[in-house]
Design a protein around this motif. Structure first.
Motif, PDB file in Angstrom:
ATOM      1  N   VAL A 176      46.733  26.470  43.049  1.00  0.00           N
ATOM      2  CA  VAL A 176      47.232  27.847  43.063  1.00  0.00           C
ATOM      3  C   VAL A 176      48.724  27.854  42.701  1.00  0.00           C
ATOM      4  O   VAL A 176      49.187  28.723  41.956  1.00  0.00           O
ATOM      5  CB  VAL A 176      47.009  28.510  44.445  1.00  0.00           C
ATOM      6  CG1 VAL A 176      47.490  29.943  44.443  1.00  0.00           C
ATOM      7  CG2 VAL A 176      45.530  28.474  44.819  1.00  0.00           C
ATOM      8  N   ASN A 194      45.671  34.722  46.276  1.00  0.00           N
ATOM      9  CA  ASN A 194      46.958  34.322  45.711  1.00  0.00           C
ATOM     10  C   ASN A 194      48.119  34.910  46.507  1.00  0.00           C
ATOM     11  O   ASN A 194      49.116  34.232  46.747  1.00  0.00           O
ATOM     12  CB  ASN A 194      47.057  34.752  44.243  1.00  0.00           C
ATOM     13  CG  ASN A 194      46.110  33.970  43.350  1.00  0.00           C
ATOM     14  OD1 ASN A 194      45.792  32.830  43.640  1.00  0.00           O
ATOM     15  ND2 ASN A 194      45.646  34.589  42.290  1.00  0.00           N
ATOM     16  N   SER A 195      47.967  36.173  46.912  1.00  0.00           N
ATOM     17  CA  SER A 195      49.060  36.780  47.669  1.00  0.00           C
ATOM     18  C   SER A 195      49.152  36.151  49.059  1.00  0.00           C
ATOM     19  O   SER A 195      50.248  35.952  49.583  1.00  0.00           O
ATOM     20  CB  SER A 195      48.912  38.303  47.715  1.00  0.00           C
ATOM     21  OG  SER A 195      48.323  38.742  48.890  1.00  0.00           O
ATOM     22  N   ASN A 247      41.348  33.469  35.858  1.00  0.00           N
ATOM     23  CA  ASN A 247      40.992  34.900  35.887  1.00  0.00           C
ATOM     24  C   ASN A 247      40.112  35.352  34.719  1.00  0.00           C
ATOM     25  O   ASN A 247      40.305  36.453  34.202  1.00  0.00           O
ATOM     26  CB  ASN A 247      42.264  35.764  35.917  1.00  0.00           C
ATOM     27  CG  ASN A 247      43.084  35.538  37.168  1.00  0.00           C
ATOM     28  OD1 ASN A 247      42.542  35.536  38.279  1.00  0.00           O
ATOM     29  ND2 ASN A 247      44.381  35.332  37.016  1.00  0.00           N
ATOM     30  N   ALA A 296      42.912  37.542  43.676  1.00  0.00           N
ATOM     31  CA  ALA A 296      44.303  38.008  43.692  1.00  0.00           C
ATOM     32  C   ALA A 296      44.794  38.115  45.135  1.00  0.00           C
ATOM     33  O   ALA A 296      45.950  37.802  45.441  1.00  0.00           O
ATOM     34  CB  ALA A 296      44.419  39.351  42.986  1.00  0.00           C
ATOM     35  N   SER A 298      46.497  38.695  33.910  1.00  0.00           N
ATOM     36  CA  SER A 298      46.195  37.490  34.676  1.00  0.00           C
ATOM     37  C   SER A 298      47.424  37.031  35.454  1.00  0.00           C
ATOM     38  O   SER A 298      47.320  36.589  36.603  1.00  0.00           O
ATOM     39  CB  SER A 298      45.708  36.390  33.730  1.00  0.00           C
ATOM     40  OG  SER A 298      45.424  35.218  34.452  1.00  0.00           O
ATOM     41  N   LYS A 343      49.364  27.648  39.055  1.00  0.00           N
ATOM     42  CA  LYS A 343      49.112  28.945  38.423  1.00  0.00           C
ATOM     43  C   LYS A 343      50.268  29.904  38.687  1.00  0.00           C
ATOM     44  O   LYS A 343      50.597  30.738  37.853  1.00  0.00           O
ATOM     45  CB  LYS A 343      47.802  29.538  38.949  1.00  0.00           C
ATOM     46  CG  LYS A 343      46.552  28.853  38.447  1.00  0.00           C
ATOM     47  CD  LYS A 343      46.370  29.003  36.952  1.00  0.00           C
ATOM     48  CE  LYS A 343      46.296  30.479  36.564  1.00  0.00           C
ATOM     49  NZ  LYS A 343      46.130  30.624  35.115  1.00  0.00           N
ATOM     50  N   LEU A 344      50.886  29.783  39.871  1.00  0.00           N
ATOM     51  CA  LEU A 344      52.042  30.630  40.175  1.00  0.00           C
ATOM     52  C   LEU A 344      53.167  30.356  39.170  1.00  0.00           C
ATOM     53  O   LEU A 344      53.826  31.282  38.701  1.00  0.00           O
ATOM     54  CB  LEU A 344      52.537  30.358  41.596  1.00  0.00           C
ATOM     55  CG  LEU A 344      51.750  31.044  42.726  1.00  0.00           C
ATOM     56  CD1 LEU A 344      52.215  30.541  44.079  1.00  0.00           C
ATOM     57  CD2 LEU A 344      51.894  32.564  42.647  1.00  0.00           C
ATOM     58  N   ARG A 391      47.740  39.118  38.536  1.00  0.00           N
ATOM     59  CA  ARG A 391      46.699  38.731  39.508  1.00  0.00           C
ATOM     60  C   ARG A 391      47.099  37.442  40.210  1.00  0.00           C
ATOM     61  O   ARG A 391      46.928  37.285  41.417  1.00  0.00           O
ATOM     62  CB  ARG A 391      45.355  38.514  38.811  1.00  0.00           C
ATOM     63  CG  ARG A 391      44.658  39.787  38.405  1.00  0.00           C
ATOM     64  CD  ARG A 391      43.397  39.461  37.618  1.00  0.00           C
ATOM     65  NE  ARG A 391      42.739  40.668  37.144  1.00  0.00           N
ATOM     66  CZ  ARG A 391      41.904  41.387  37.876  1.00  0.00           C
ATOM     67  NH1 ARG A 391      41.611  41.022  39.105  1.00  0.00           N
ATOM     68  NH2 ARG A 391      41.345  42.475  37.393  1.00  0.00           N
ATOM     69  N   THR A 392      47.618  36.489  39.424  1.00  0.00           N
ATOM     70  CA  THR A 392      48.033  35.215  39.996  1.00  0.00           C
ATOM     71  C   THR A 392      49.184  35.409  40.982  1.00  0.00           C
ATOM     72  O   THR A 392      49.278  34.701  41.988  1.00  0.00           O
ATOM     73  CB  THR A 392      48.441  34.242  38.873  1.00  0.00           C
ATOM     74  OG1 THR A 392      47.324  34.089  38.008  1.00  0.00           O
ATOM     75  CG2 THR A 392      48.845  32.899  39.419  1.00  0.00           C
ATOM     76  N   MET A 393      50.042  36.384  40.695  1.00  0.00           N
ATOM     77  CA  MET A 393      51.157  36.658  41.609  1.00  0.00           C
ATOM     78  C   MET A 393      50.693  37.388  42.862  1.00  0.00           C
ATOM     79  O   MET A 393      51.486  37.676  43.748  1.00  0.00           O
ATOM     80  CB  MET A 393      52.213  37.516  40.922  1.00  0.00           C
ATOM     81  CG  MET A 393      52.661  37.017  39.578  1.00  0.00           C
ATOM     82  SD  MET A 393      53.678  35.585  39.705  1.00  0.00           S
ATOM     83  CE  MET A 393      55.125  36.331  40.352  1.00  0.00           C
ATOM     84  N   GLY A 394      49.407  37.725  42.902  1.00  0.00           N
ATOM     85  CA  GLY A 394      48.851  38.302  44.118  1.00  0.00           C
ATOM     86  C   GLY A 394      48.688  39.806  44.123  1.00  0.00           C
ATOM     87  O   GLY A 394      48.463  40.401  45.168  1.00  0.00           O
ATOM     88  N   VAL A 395      48.784  40.449  42.955  1.00  0.00           N
ATOM     89  CA  VAL A 395      48.565  41.900  42.911  1.00  0.00           C
ATOM     90  C   VAL A 395      47.066  42.159  43.064  1.00  0.00           C
ATOM     91  O   VAL A 395      46.282  41.816  42.177  1.00  0.00           O
ATOM     92  CB  VAL A 395      49.080  42.505  41.584  1.00  0.00           C
ATOM     93  CG1 VAL A 395      48.773  43.990  41.515  1.00  0.00           C
ATOM     94  CG2 VAL A 395      50.567  42.254  41.436  1.00  0.00           C
TER      95      VAL A 395
END
Lengths: 253, 224
Positions: B11, A242-243, A221, A239, B180, B14-15, B183-187
């Motif tokens: 991915v 990722n979700s 990021n 993002a 970050s 990163k999670l 963001r990695t968690m998908g927000v």
């Protein structure tokens, strides 16, 4: 805008093939018009090289109107050169001044090996698309366009992601050579539309798996991809990817 | 799709960084809040009570194991990612770098900042956690006077400087890491993203600043 001519020094990466070591070579071009595109300036240089019997510089190009994603070139420390939201073919020489020294390098990434000079092998992107960047439809008559209601905001967001031309500038700019901006654009533009729904989960998982197999890095990021993307694709699509990944990973059998 | 496949992809790795990162951020809130008791300036009474609760109650001691696991996971995964990412970049480097035009320096230096924080943590554990637990034995025995230990440790200017440097590294690590991680968690919702970014910057200034002020307060004699 005032027209002017300029003389330039070019420091260009030359490499015979993927098995040999490359190095920089200095060239000089004179009387370059400020109206020329960067690739036209390279055409002039190559004509010079051919005339003196030297091997012309290999570089990728196709449409030369900023929509095909073929041109690459890492110019003065930025993919596609100094302008924002712009491809190399649409970079014009008025971006430079008389006497400038311009450094031109190929994309650098393990997944994008140099084929020759400034040309890199970007077929890794094709294989990522083959892994899931499509929707399956039965053949037959085209469905009526108005039969499937789509929210305008989602259609717009999908279209913004679909702007990606797959040039690889995001990979070239990223310190990790991550392909996540490309991948997130390709996954998001289908995930946002009802047509993409049936393969939504398998798509993201398969495409991420293929991306890893190709040897791209992870996303941290930093935002360098977004800053250089010729189509100004937002990093928030990463993002979103990722979700998509988290949801698919948690719920798929 | 197995759990292993899910968490070993680029991915997925990163999670893990994001999950453990947010977990460690939560720990920082508890740590800074409890330590702030030193500013009650009551000769360490309130602080000692808090430290005693954390050190000699069963639940925090069990959580402590989770905390160490979180740290270790974050460090090992971080090192593995750094290695993978360097390999992905390849051997030949650019002659001219995109640098600060494309991204902030601390977002590109998370590995370096993390290493400095790790070195700091080793010193920090050696100063406080280790002697305390050694004194307690394996279970819930007698604690040492942590307030007096702080006072003594932070009478040395060099240690104070090292602590402040550790806090500065933590601040920059959080300035990028906080947002970050989310963001990695998908927000990806724009409203939430701007909120997370703002809170992240505030957190990365306030918490490390509070931590840095603790050794400074002792050294300058602001608290007795």
């Amino acid at each position: 805008m005032e027209h002017y001519n300029m003389n330039l020094n070019l420091k260009v990466w030359r490499q015979k093939n993927s098995n040999t070591k490359g190095s920089f070579k200095m060239y000089r071009v004179e009387n370059i018009s400020s109206e020329m595109s960067f690739l036209e300036m390279f055409d002039v240089l190559n004509e010079q090289l051919i005339e003196v019997g030297e091997d012309p510089i290999a570089f990728d190009h196709d449409c030369r109107e900023g929509i095909c994603g073929a041109c690459s070139m890492y110019i003065d420390g930025k993919p596609h050169g100094p302008w924002h939201g712009n491809t190399t073919c649409q970079l014009h020489m008025r971006a430079f001044k008389d006497g400038d020294t311009i450094v031109v390098e190929p994309w650098r990434a393990s997944a994008f090996p140099v084929i020759k000079d400034l040309v890199v092998d970007r077929t890794a992107f094709d294989r990522i698309i083959q892994a899931g960047g499509y929707i399956s439809v039965n053949t037959g008559n085209a469905v009526d366009g108005n039969a499937l209601p789509i929210n305008k905001d989602k259609a717009d967001a999908s279209f913004d992601a679909a702007m990606c031309i797959g040039c690889g500038a995001c990979v070239a700019a990223c310190k990790n050579s991550s392909a996540m901006l490309f991948l997130s654009a390709k996954v998001s533009h289908l995930a946002l539309l009802p047509q993409g729904e049936p393969e939504r989960k398998s798509r993201v998982l398969d495409m991420v798996a293929q991306m890893d197999k190709e040897g791209f890095g992870s996303c941290t990021n930093t935002g360098a991809c977004e800053a250089t993307c010729p189509k100004e694709i937002s990093i928030s699509y990463i993002a979103q990817l990722n979700s998509e990944y988290l949801l698919a990973g948690l719920t798929k059998e | 799709m197995t759990w292993k496949q899910m968490f070993t992809s680029s991915v997925g790795k990163k999670l893990i960084m994001g999950f453990t990162g947010i977990f460690l951020i939560l720990f920082l809130i508890i740590h800074v809040a409890l330590n702030a008791c030193i500013w009650a300036n009551d000769g360490g009474k309130m602080f000692t009570q808090g430290a005693h609760f954390m050190g000699s109650t069963v639940v925090p001691r069990i959580l402590e194991i989770g905390l160490f696991a979180g740290f270790i996971l974050h460090v090992i995964q971080g090192i593995m990612l750094e290695i993978d990412n360097r390999k992905a970049r390849g051997k030949v480097q650019y002659a001219v770098n995109f640098g600060n035009k494309g991204s902030k320096w601390y977002s590109r230096s998370m590995g370096l900042l993390g290493t400095i924080i790790l070195l700091f943590l080793i010193m920090h554990i050696y100063h406080f956690w280790l002697p305390n637990r050694a004194n307690q034995g394996f279970l819930l025995g007698e604690e040492i006077d942590l307030y007096a230990t702080m006072k003594e440790t932070f009478s040395n200017l060099w240690i104070v400087i090292l602590y402040v440097l550790g806090c500065i590294s933590l601040g920059y690590h959080l300035a990028h890491g906080f947002q970050s991680a989310f963001r990695t968690m998908g927000v990806h919702n724009k409203r939430y993203l701007s909120m997370v970014t703002t809170i992240g910057y505030a957190f990365s200034i306030i918490v490390p600043l509070a931590f840095a002020l603790m050794p400074i307060s002792f050294y300058l004699g602001w608290i007795q």
